[in-house]
Design a protein around this motif. Structure first.
Motif, PDB file in Angstrom:
ATOM      1  N   UNK A 132       0.810  -1.213   0.000  1.00 29.54           N
ATOM      2  CA  UNK A 132       0.000   0.000   0.000  1.00 29.54           C
ATOM      3  C   UNK A 132       0.851   1.274   0.000  1.00 29.54           C
ATOM      4  N   UNK A 133       2.163   1.105   0.085  1.00 29.33           N
ATOM      5  CA  UNK A 133       3.060   2.256   0.035  1.00 29.33           C
ATOM      6  C   UNK A 133       3.250   2.976   1.353  1.00 29.33           C
ATOM      7  N   UNK A 134       2.957   2.319   2.462  1.00 32.85           N
ATOM      8  CA  UNK A 134       3.179   2.959   3.767  1.00 32.85           C
ATOM      9  C   UNK A 134       4.671   3.219   3.963  1.00 32.85           C
ATOM     10  N   UNK A 135       4.966   4.339   4.573  1.00 29.34           N
ATOM     11  CA  UNK A 135       6.365   4.690   4.824  1.00 29.34           C
ATOM     12  C   UNK A 135       6.887   3.872   6.003  1.00 29.34           C
ATOM     13  N   UNK A 136       7.895   3.043   5.738  1.00 34.92           N
ATOM     14  CA  UNK A 136       8.503   2.202   6.768  1.00 34.92           C
ATOM     15  C   UNK A 136       9.866   2.767   7.127  1.00 34.92           C
ATOM     16  N   UNK A 137      10.089   2.958   8.413  1.00 34.98           N
ATOM     17  CA  UNK A 137      11.372   3.441   8.901  1.00 34.98           C
ATOM     18  C   UNK A 137      12.055   2.309   9.655  1.00 34.98           C
ATOM     19  N   UNK A 138      13.263   1.912   9.250  1.00 37.41           N
ATOM     20  CA  UNK A 138      13.967   0.848   9.975  1.00 37.41           C
ATOM     21  C   UNK A 138      14.261   1.266  11.418  1.00 37.41           C
ATOM     22  N   UNK A 139      14.183   0.311  12.325  1.00 40.21           N
ATOM     23  CA  UNK A 139      14.543   0.534  13.725  1.00 40.21           C
ATOM     24  C   UNK A 139      15.838  -0.241  13.945  1.00 40.21           C
ATOM     25  N   UNK A 140      16.908   0.467  14.242  1.00 36.80           N
ATOM     26  CA  UNK A 140      18.197  -0.215  14.379  1.00 36.80           C
ATOM     27  C   UNK A 140      18.332  -0.882  15.743  1.00 36.80           C
ATOM     28  N   UNK A 141      19.051  -2.006  15.735  1.00 37.22           N
ATOM     29  CA  UNK A 141      19.364  -2.701  16.978  1.00 37.22           C
ATOM     30  C   UNK A 141      18.216  -3.476  17.588  1.00 37.22           C
ATOM     31  N   UNK A 142      17.158  -3.730  16.823  1.00 42.21           N
ATOM     32  CA  UNK A 142      16.003  -4.477  17.338  1.00 42.21           C
ATOM     33  C   UNK A 142      15.825  -5.744  16.503  1.00 42.21           C
ATOM     34  N   UNK A 143      15.972  -6.896  17.159  1.00 43.84           N
ATOM     35  CA  UNK A 143      15.789  -8.164  16.459  1.00 43.84           C
ATOM     36  C   UNK A 143      16.706  -8.293  15.267  1.00 43.84           C
ATOM     37  N   UNK A 144      16.312  -9.144  14.328  1.00 49.28           N
ATOM     38  CA  UNK A 144      17.060  -9.312  13.084  1.00 49.28           C
ATOM     39  C   UNK A 144      16.677  -8.233  12.077  1.00 49.28           C
ATOM     40  N   UNK A 145      15.440  -7.750  12.210  1.00 46.70           N
ATOM     41  CA  UNK A 145      14.893  -6.750  11.303  1.00 46.70           C
ATOM     42  C   UNK A 145      13.746  -6.072  12.044  1.00 46.70           C
ATOM     43  N   UNK A 146      13.610  -4.771  11.921  1.00 46.91           N
ATOM     44  CA  UNK A 146      12.499  -4.076  12.579  1.00 46.91           C
ATOM     45  C   UNK A 146      12.172  -2.797  11.822  1.00 46.91           C
ATOM     46  N   UNK A 147      10.857  -2.472  11.772  1.00 52.45           N
ATOM     47  CA  UNK A 147      10.394  -1.290  11.059  1.00 52.45           C
ATOM     48  C   UNK A 147       9.283  -0.632  11.858  1.00 52.45           C
ATOM     49  N   UNK A 148       9.156   0.678  11.657  1.00 55.52           N
ATOM     50  CA  UNK A 148       8.070   1.424  12.290  1.00 55.52           C
ATOM     51  C   UNK A 148       7.337   2.210  11.217  1.00 55.52           C
ATOM     52  N   UNK A 149       6.053   2.354  11.429  1.00 53.10           N
ATOM     53  CA  UNK A 149       5.219   3.252  10.635  1.00 53.10           C
ATOM     54  C   UNK A 149       4.268   3.913  11.623  1.00 53.10           C
ATOM     55  N   UNK A 150       3.473   4.840  11.176  1.00 54.31           N
ATOM     56  CA  UNK A 150       2.556   5.520  12.092  1.00 54.31           C
ATOM     57  C   UNK A 150       1.683   4.507  12.830  1.00 54.31           C
TER      58      UNK A 150
END
Length: 190
Positions: free
Chosen positions: A132-150
């Motif tokens: 859907x094109x949501x803006x994903x921001x990587x979260x560093x240092x969390x798990x193997x991979x992590x992202x945040x959006x609103x």
């Protein structure tokens, strides 16, 4: 002499075919000789090998399935309340479906809900939001991979995905730090 009607002849023919099929399946007919030798391999248990079936090799080498993770154990009610900034109700018990957990605000308000997903549903949630094109921001240092959006964070550890979603009527930016903290906590429990 008794004559069989057309329906009776079909019944006798069907019974004969079924009997012959059953006997062939048991190895009682169709042997190497016209006599009583069973078909080759009849009565023996033969295990498939990787040479016979490539899927056998794949299944033999497949890693063991990950242990099921209880979504309510990833984020406790107290942690969800801290994130939402308000009192929340205990989640409804779903003994057969522990890959989701939802804490809702009291009916008297304020509007608040914390949803936790773990497993394939969490990964699918992430995939759909990306499509859907949501803006994903990587979260560093969390798990193997992590992202945040609103209003939502996604985290993966050891191949297992988890997602925490906060529903509040205020600006999602107010809860960004809290969501990232919950992502760190959840990743530590995966």
């Amino acid at each position: 002499m008794t004559h069989l009607g057309t329906g009776q002849r079909w019944g006798v023919a069907a019974a004969t075919i079924l009997t012959l099929t059953a006997l062939a399946g048991c190895g009682m007919i169709g042997g190497d000789d016209a006599g009583d030798t069973p078909a080759a391999g009849a009565g023996k248990s033969v295990a498939a090998t990787p040479d016979d079936d490539p899927s056998v090799a794949a299944s033999a080498e497949a890693p063991p399935a990950a242990a099921a993770v209880d979504a309510c154990a990833l984020v406790t009610r107290q942690e969800a309340e801290k994130l939402a900034g308000t009192r929340l109700e205990d989640p409804l018990e779903k003994p057969t479906d522990r890959d989701t957990c939802t804490y809702t605000g009291p009916v008297t308000g304020p509007t608040a809900q914390v949803e936790v997903y773990v497993g394939d549903g969490a990964k699918k949630f992430l995939d759909i939001d990306r499509e859907l094109g949501h803006k994903m921001t990587p979260i560093s240092g969390v798990g193997d991979e992590a992202y945040a959006e609103d209003g939502t964070v996604f985290v993966s550890k050891g191949g297992v995905w988890a997602c925490v979603r906060l529903v509040r009527s205020e600006d999602p930016a107010l809860y960004r730090a809290g969501l990232e903290a919950v992502a760190r906590t959840a990743a530590g429990r995966l």
